[in-house]
Design a protein around this motif. Structure first.
Motif, PDB file in Angstrom:
ATOM      1  N   LEU A  84       0.833  -1.206   0.000  1.00 23.28           N
ATOM      2  CA  LEU A  84       0.000   0.000   0.000  1.00 23.28           C
ATOM      3  C   LEU A  84       0.865   1.253   0.000  1.00 23.28           C
ATOM      4  CD1 LEU A  84      -2.738   1.450   0.222  1.00 23.28           C
ATOM      5  CD2 LEU A  84      -2.576   1.128   2.712  1.00 23.28           C
ATOM      6  N   GLY A  87      -6.886   4.415   0.294  1.00 28.99           N
ATOM      7  CA  GLY A  87      -6.173   3.136   0.276  1.00 28.99           C
ATOM      8  C   GLY A  87      -6.220   2.441   1.623  1.00 28.99           C
ATOM      9  N   ALA A  99      -5.221  -1.598   3.640  1.00 28.28           N
ATOM     10  CA  ALA A  99      -4.656  -2.948   3.622  1.00 28.28           C
ATOM     11  C   ALA A  99      -5.403  -3.784   4.656  1.00 28.28           C
ATOM     12  CB  ALA A  99      -3.175  -2.906   3.953  1.00 28.28           C
ATOM     13  N   VAL A 154      -5.069  -5.240  -0.795  1.00 26.01           N
ATOM     14  CA  VAL A 154      -4.776  -3.813  -0.833  1.00 26.01           C
ATOM     15  C   VAL A 154      -5.817  -3.214  -1.764  1.00 26.01           C
ATOM     16  CG1 VAL A 154      -3.116  -2.029  -1.488  1.00 26.01           C
ATOM     17  CG2 VAL A 154      -2.319  -4.162  -0.454  1.00 26.01           C
ATOM     18  N   TYR A 196      -8.302   0.459  -2.958  1.00 28.26           N
ATOM     19  CA  TYR A 196      -8.608   1.889  -2.955  1.00 28.26           C
ATOM     20  C   TYR A 196     -10.109   1.997  -3.120  1.00 28.26           C
ATOM     21  CZ  TYR A 196      -3.695   2.998  -3.172  1.00 28.26           C
ATOM     22  OH  TYR A 196      -2.361   3.116  -2.863  1.00 28.26           O
TER      23      TYR A 196
END
Length: 118
Positions: free
Chosen positions: A35, A53, A55, A66, A68
Motif C-alpha cells: 500500500l 487506500g 490494507a 490492498v 482503494y
C-alpha cells in the motif's frame, strides 16, 4: 557404548497455530508495505484517492488485500491514456507488485521464522 536417549514433546497443533498467526502478521505487514509503495504512484488531484487506500488480511484464508475505495479508483487505475503528474501513473497498484514481491516474501518469512524460534 551406552544407548543415547532423547525425549521429544510434540506440540504440533500449537506450532501450527503459531505459524498461522505469524503468517497473518506477515501478510498484514506485506500488504501495508505494498500500500505504501502504491501510494507513491497514485494520481493526485485532491488526495482523496490516495487517502482511500487500505490494507487488510483475512486470517482464516491467509489472504491479504490492498484496495482503494472511491467510485473512480478502478477507472483511474485502468486509464492508460490519462495524463498525471510526474511519478504518478495509471496501474498505480498493479505496477508496484513485481517491485515489492521480494519484500513481501521477506516480511512474511521473517514473521514465520520468528514464530518458529519461540
Amino acid at each position: 557404548m551406552s544407548p543415547q536417549r532423547a525425549r521429544l514433546h510434540w506440540t504440533g497443533q500449537a506450532a501450527s497455530d503459531a505459524i498461522r498467526q505469524a503468517a497473518a502478521r506477515g501478510l498484514l505487514l506485506a500488504a501495508e508495505h505494498t500500500l505504501a509503495a502504491s501510494r507513491q504512484r497514485v494520481p493526485i488531484n485532491e488526495g482523496v484517492l490516495e487517502r482511500s487506500g487500505a490494507a487488510s488480511v483475512d486470517e482464516q484464508q491467509l489472504a491479504a488485500v490492498v484496495s482503494y475505495d472511491t467510485p473512480y479508483a478502478v477507472r483511474v487505475h485502468e486509464d492508460m491514456n490519462a495524463r498525471h503528474l510526474p511519478g504518478r501513473s495509471a496501474k498505480y497498484l498493479e505496477s508496484v507488485l513485481p517491485e515489492v514481491a521480494g519484500d513481501v516474501q521477506s516480511l512474511i518469512g521473517a514473521q514465520v521464522r520468528r514464530a518458529l524460534r519461540s
